[in-house]
Design a protein around this motif. Structure first.
Motif, mmCIF file in Angstrom:
data_model
loop_
_atom_site.group_PDB
_atom_site.id
_atom_site.type_symbol
_atom_site.label_atom_id
_atom_site.label_comp_id
_atom_site.label_asym_id
_atom_site.label_seq_id
_atom_site.Cartn_x
_atom_site.Cartn_y
_atom_site.Cartn_z
ATOM 1 N N PHE A 182 0.640 -1.437 0.155
ATOM 2 C CA PHE A 182 -0.063 0.132 0.216
ATOM 3 C C PHE A 182 0.972 1.124 0.092
ATOM 4 N N ILE A 183 1.686 0.969 0.596
ATOM 5 C CA ILE A 183 2.470 1.889 0.977
ATOM 6 C C ILE A 183 3.247 2.661 -0.277
ATOM 7 N N THR A 184 4.291 1.679 -1.338
ATOM 8 C CA THR A 184 4.024 1.471 -3.158
ATOM 9 C C THR A 184 2.881 1.899 -3.576
ATOM 10 N N THR A 185 2.053 1.733 -3.494
ATOM 11 C CA THR A 185 0.985 2.385 -4.532
ATOM 12 C C THR A 185 0.198 3.395 -4.124
ATOM 13 N N ILE A 186 0.284 3.522 -2.795
ATOM 14 C CA ILE A 186 0.131 5.349 -2.153
ATOM 15 C C ILE A 186 1.026 6.127 -3.039
ATOM 16 N N ILE A 187 2.313 6.314 -3.007
ATOM 17 C CA ILE A 187 3.344 6.662 -3.603
ATOM 18 C C ILE A 187 3.428 7.316 -4.603
ATOM 19 N N ASN A 188 3.139 5.963 -5.447
ATOM 20 C CA ASN A 188 3.688 5.120 -7.303
ATOM 21 C C ASN A 188 2.915 5.133 -8.210
ATOM 22 N N MET A 189 1.393 6.001 -7.626
ATOM 23 C CA MET A 189 0.205 5.240 -8.143
ATOM 24 C C MET A 189 -0.589 5.696 -8.808
ATOM 25 N N ARG A 190 -0.775 6.964 -8.056
ATOM 26 C CA ARG A 190 -1.115 8.293 -8.537
ATOM 27 C C ARG A 190 -1.588 8.568 -9.672
ATOM 28 N N ALA A 191 -2.518 9.344 -10.088
ATOM 29 C CA ALA A 191 -3.493 9.681 -11.008
ATOM 30 C C ALA A 191 -2.664 10.956 -11.587
ATOM 31 N N PRO A 192 -2.408 10.882 -12.822
ATOM 32 C CA PRO A 192 -1.855 12.453 -12.922
ATOM 33 C C PRO A 192 -2.327 14.077 -12.135
ATOM 34 N N GLY A 193 -1.761 14.850 -11.780
ATOM 35 C CA GLY A 193 -2.038 16.003 -10.701
ATOM 36 C C GLY A 193 -2.750 15.533 -9.483
ATOM 37 N N MET A 194 -2.508 13.933 -9.440
ATOM 38 C CA MET A 194 -2.815 13.558 -7.531
ATOM 39 C C MET A 194 -1.586 14.177 -6.742
ATOM 40 N N ARG A 195 -2.111 14.842 -6.961
ATOM 41 C CA ARG A 195 -0.725 15.704 -5.637
ATOM 42 C C ARG A 195 -0.751 14.783 -3.726
ATOM 43 N N MET A 196 0.075 14.472 -3.008
ATOM 44 C CA MET A 196 0.007 14.328 -1.713
ATOM 45 C C MET A 196 -1.330 15.283 -1.540
ATOM 46 N N MET A 197 -1.128 16.342 -1.572
ATOM 47 C CA MET A 197 -2.359 16.843 -0.874
ATOM 48 C C MET A 197 -3.300 17.205 -1.378
ATOM 49 N N ARG A 198 -3.916 16.649 -2.613
ATOM 50 C CA ARG A 198 -4.749 15.530 -2.892
ATOM 51 C C ARG A 198 -5.509 15.110 -2.613
ATOM 52 N N VAL A 199 -4.644 13.845 -2.100
ATOM 53 C CA VAL A 199 -5.105 12.890 -2.141
ATOM 54 C C VAL A 199 -6.774 12.868 -0.806
ATOM 55 N N PRO A 200 -7.507 11.678 -1.319
ATOM 56 C CA PRO A 200 -8.174 11.919 0.009
ATOM 57 C C PRO A 200 -7.900 10.941 1.487
ATOM 58 N N LEU A 201 -9.007 11.411 2.648
ATOM 59 C CA LEU A 201 -7.747 11.305 4.048
ATOM 60 C C LEU A 201 -8.344 9.702 4.084
ATOM 61 N N PHE A 202 -8.848 9.150 3.217
ATOM 62 C CA PHE A 202 -9.062 7.402 3.586
ATOM 63 C C PHE A 202 -7.417 6.692 3.479
ATOM 64 N N SER A 203 -7.203 7.793 2.228
ATOM 65 C CA SER A 203 -6.339 6.582 1.304
ATOM 66 C C SER A 203 -4.802 7.592 2.047
#
Lengths: 604, 198, 109
Positions: A182-203
């Motif tokens: 999950f760490i690898t997924t959340i750091i590395n698999m975000r859609a274009p433009g999905m900056r860390m500070m746009r990642v939903p709180l649940f994720s």
């Protein structure tokens, strides 16, 4: 490993043909199917753990009851705790991570789909192994934290604690692999433009939880190794006569155990942070602060472990340190509570069942939090240690926190998973019955504890005036059981006959609601580009067109049996430690090796 | 070990980092907690034994210095091998990997000798707390070394039998190398805390 | 934790490694430092400063391997943050256990 590479025809958006039926479930690498497997398994064990809880409550319903004998009682309360923490709390959160994290961040799957399947199978086998102990009449009986020396062969000569030590070792492997994934997924698999500070709180909370999993569970693994070496190979780490020290077990266990508490509660924080803004139709108040406070809880959560150990007499300096660090952790937690309230403030609130659960969670968790700060004060703690006051506290945070949030998440996300709405009327009945039952069970335990009734005691004297409150708690437990039955009925009924849900029945803001309900195998026809924190409130048109349109050329990983095969090997390795000869675990190692090599050379 | 280059059919990763490498770094970070806990256990227990032999009586610093040197040189050999793959020099790659495997096996040989020596000197897993915590810590380290040897040997055979594909093998050896160096740095800590500061 | 980093430089940074010459020099330094460590542990005069000195040298070796052989000096900051962060946590836990259990053990009640 898996996702990464393959040559497929440009039009093959669904990859090679999948097997169907049971063969598909055994070899699936799809994060949504694995999420469902996790969820169904965890729900099953929730019922098992719940039945164990009811047996405990029946036994305590009246003084000097003889419904369960003391030895069986030890096994049942140990397995109740172990089951609820390791076979329900963690996997049910992981089920939600599996299903929704890739959808929320705009990915087609997790980073390592086959590793994800391996985590599930190892978890399942570990859970089965642990519960097999009942068939031998030797379920773990040393408490869910397995204190030394109670867990030594001298005081637990049977197989009971062997099952516990080896079973947790198996489950820990699954959690560490899940965390890495999950760490690898959340750091590395975000859609274009999905900056860390746009990642939903649940994720975000999934990310923090995953970090806690990969750091806390290795410590548990070491503690369990020391314990199993003591039991199987005659080392004496916890034997005072040999210079050993049972307090070391407590240190290591709680170094794992306290982060574990946050592994259980942070996913709930994430869930509530999705439900409340959606149903208040307002963006989450103080998004950035919510992220930072979640991270801060994760970090400070590492510096408070010995508040579980005040009664061992660590001395004034250690007591003061852990009192203060524990109280500090109430600050970021309080920040979260105020932010949820502020999110609702002035919102157009819709009290559907999910929202009721979320608001109920905020209220009951706060009560549990307050009794938590009471424990933090070390002199106060000495009065409460090992009484029902502690039981009341951690059920308020874990049931009132985690379980209420999880039930809420079922109502919130069920339409996405099945394409059908859950029955709201039944849902509200379910909520109120469960909520009342919950408070009726655990609120009296505060008084039972303050009156001095110790935990883990199979009965109490009739002269102690504890019967009335205990009966109330038992009645509450059965009311909770009715609530759970209603939930299961609602799930089964709605899955078959629920009203069709559109892609976004709640008008929510995050990416998972842009996909079809249920999402197609590849989630997004075209990975959307996001420009905001609430994409479906700000830029829905473009994103929905991308998500639900004609699929672009893509490659999806094929099914694989090697995760299942390898999981058998890993489990066998641990289980065979119970065999009489030293070389038998090597069979499991060889099996694992065959699995890993074939896995590595399998085309993906 | 699958190939890991970003392919046209896969969207680029959000950080531009290779997913497998990132995942492996996360895993190694998790391993620091595993060995950290064992080292903590050793530090607590090393002087708690009620019967001998005690650490200062039995730990052989000259011998372990040599095996430490062997392991450090094996780390050098991995990067030399990796450098060979990246530059397309097959012979350098094979020589580097083979030397690594050889030095790794030599290190294990030293460990086996040390364990037997201790056994004959009366220190076993059960003798006292020093023995228990020493064998469990160095034993788990040795198990990691063994896995690394097998892993690197498989990669070595892969390159030896087929053509060397730098795009594929460079990443595979880099990740295996990360694991190997990690095992090495754990030993650096163990050597100081357990042997030199006995 | 992870920061948003879409910069292209990371993609390039991945390939950046030291030269063969640097690797060999690092190998020599590691050997020399190990020899110094062993020497320190044998020289009685060093006893008062032995512990901090050996810890510092060990840390230096650790960092040399991590920075050069594991390429963290040239690689993405994300790897460094995760690895240093959790290594620090491991170090703090070791010291925490020693502090609260062994050092403060004499205050135990």
């Amino acid at each position: 490993m898996a996702t990464i590479e393959a040559h497929a025809p440009a039009h093959a958006h669904a990859g090679p043909a999948r097997p169907t039926g049971i063969r598909d479930w055994l070899s699936t690498v799809d994060h949504k199917k694995i999420g469902l497997l996790y969820g169904v398994t965890a729900l099953f064990f929730f019922l098992v753990g719940g039945i164990e809880a009811l047996l405990i409550r029946i036994q305590l319903a009246k003084p000097e009851n003889a419904f369960i004998n003391p030895d069986l009682y030890n096994q049942i309360f140990t397995m109740h705790g172990t089951t609820m923490v390791f076979l329900v709390g963690m996997p049910i959160a992981v089920a939600m991570f599996n299903y929704f994290v890739p959808l929320q961040i705009g990915a087609r799957d997790v980073a390592f789909p086959r590793l994800n399947a391996l985590s599930y199978w190892i978890f399942l086998f570990g859970a089965i192994f642990m519960n097999m102990s009942f068939l031998f009449g030797a379920a773990p009986n040393g408490g869910w934290f397995g204190y030394a020396n109670l867990s030594s062969t001298q005081y637990s000569p049977g197989l009971n604690m062997d099952f516990w030590g080896l079973g947790l070792q198996i489950l820990g492997v699954a959690s560490i692999m899940g965390g890495v994934n999950f760490i690898t997924t959340i750091i590395n698999m975000r859609a274009p433009g999905m900056r860390m500070m746009r990642v939903p709180l649940f994720s975000w909370m999934a990310l923090v939880t995953s970090f806690l999993m990969i750091t806390a569970l290795p410590v548990l693994a070491v503690a369990l190794f020391l314990m199993t070496f003591d039991r199987f190979w005659g080392t004496r780490f916890f034997d005072v006569a040999a210079g050993g020290d049972p307090v070391i077990w407590q240190h290591l266990f709680w170094m794992f155990g306290h982060p574990e508490v946050y592994i259980l509660i942070l996913p709930a924080f994430g869930i509530v942070s999705e439900i409340i803004p959606t149903n208040s139709r307002k963006p989450l108040f103080g998004y950035a602060v919510m992220v930072y406070s979640g991270v801060l809880i994760g970090i400070i959560g590492w510096g408070v472990w010995a508040h579980h150990m005040f009664a061992t007499g660590m001395g004034p300096i250690a007591d003061a340190f852990f009192t203060i660090s524990t109280m500090i952790i109430a600050i970021p937690t309080g920040v979260k509570i105020f932010n949820w309230v502020a999110t609702m403030w002035g919102g157009k609130i819709r009290f559907n069942t999910a929202m009721l659960y979320a608001v109920g969670m905020v209220a009951t968790f706060t009560i549990g939090g307050i009794s938590g700060v009471m424990h933090a004060t070390s002199p106060h703690n000495l009065q409460q240690t090992d009484t029902y006051f502690v039981v009341a506290h951690f059920h308020y945070v874990l049931v009132g926190g985690l379980i209420l949030a999880i039930f809420g998440s079922f109502y919130h996300w069920f339409p996405k998973i099945t394409g059908r709405m859950m029955d709201e009327r039944l849902g509200k009945a379910n909520f109120w019955i469960y909520f009342i039952g919950f408070n009726l069970t655990f609120m009296p335990m505060h008084w039972i504890g303050l009156l001095g009734m110790p935990r883990r005691i199979f009965t109490y004297g009739s002269d102690l005036n504890l019967a009335g409150l205990n009966q109330l708690a038992t009645a509450g437990a059965f009311i909770q059981a009715i609530g759970v039955i209603l939930l299961v009925v609602n799930i089964v009924k709605s899955a078959k006959r629920g009203v069709k849900a559109g892609p976004n029945p709640w008008g929510a803001a995050t990416l998972e609601w842009a996909t079809e309900s249920p999402p197609r195998e590849y989630n997004f026809a075209k990975i959307p580009t996001v420009h905001s924190r609430e994409p479906l409130w700000v830029e829905a048109e473009q994103i929905e067109r991308d998500a639900r349109g004609e699929p672009e050329p893509m490659h999806m990983p094929p099914n694989s049996y090697w995760p299942l095969f390898t999981a058998v090997g890993v489990t066998l390795t641990c289980v065979l430690f119970m065999a009489p000869s030293w070389w038998e675990p090597l069979i499991g190692l060889a099996w694992t090796f065959i699995g890993v090599v074939n896995w590595a050379y399998e085309p993906t | 070990m699958a190939q890991t280059d970003a392919h046209a059919l896969h969207p680029p990763t959000s950080t531009g980092l290779n997913t497998w490498k990132l995942g492996f770094w996360v895993f190694l970070s998790s391993e620091t907690l595993f060995f950290g806990s064992f080292i903590a256990t050793y530090m607590v227990y090393k002087s708690a034994s009620v019967v001998g032999p005690f650490p200062t009586e039995i730990l052989d610093i000259p011998l372990t210095s040599i095996s430490t040197f062997v392991l450090l040189m094996s780390s050098l050999a991995v990067v030399v091998g990796l450098d060979g793959i990246q530059k397309g020099k097959r012979k350098q790659a094979l020589a580097g990997l083979f030397t690594t495997v050889l030095l790794g096996a030599l290190f294990l040989g030293f460990q086996a000798y040390e364990f037997t020596h201790f056994y004959h000197a009366g220190l076993t897993l059960q003798t006292n707390l020093f023995g228990s915590s020493f064998f469990i810590l160095t034993g788990f380290h040795g198990a990691h070394v063994s896995i690394g040897i097998i892993w690197l040997f498989i990669l070595f055979m892969d390159i030896l039998r087929g053509p060397m594909v730098p795009e594929k093998h460079a990443l595979q050896v880099e990740v295996a190398g990360l694991y190997w160096h990690f095992v090495d740095i754990v030993w650096i800590v163990i050597f100081t805390l357990i042997y030199l500061l006995a | 934790m992870a920061q948003e980093t879409h910069q292209v430089e990371h993609a390039h940074a991945e390939g950046g490694h030291a030269s063969l010459r640097t690797y060999v020099i690092i190998g020599v330094i590691l050997t020399v430092v190990t020899a110094i460590e062993v020497a320190i542990s044998y020289i009685p005069a060093m006893e008062p400063v032995e512990v901090p000195l050996l810890l510092a040298l060990s840390f230096a070796k650790f960092m040399l391997v991590v920075l050069f052989y594991m390429h963290l000096k040239f690689d993405s900051k994300i790897f460094s943050r995760v690895f240093y962060g959790l290594s620090l946590l491991a170090a703090l836990l070791i010291s925490g256990l020693l502090l609260f259990h062994v050092v403060l053990g004499e205050y135990r009640t």
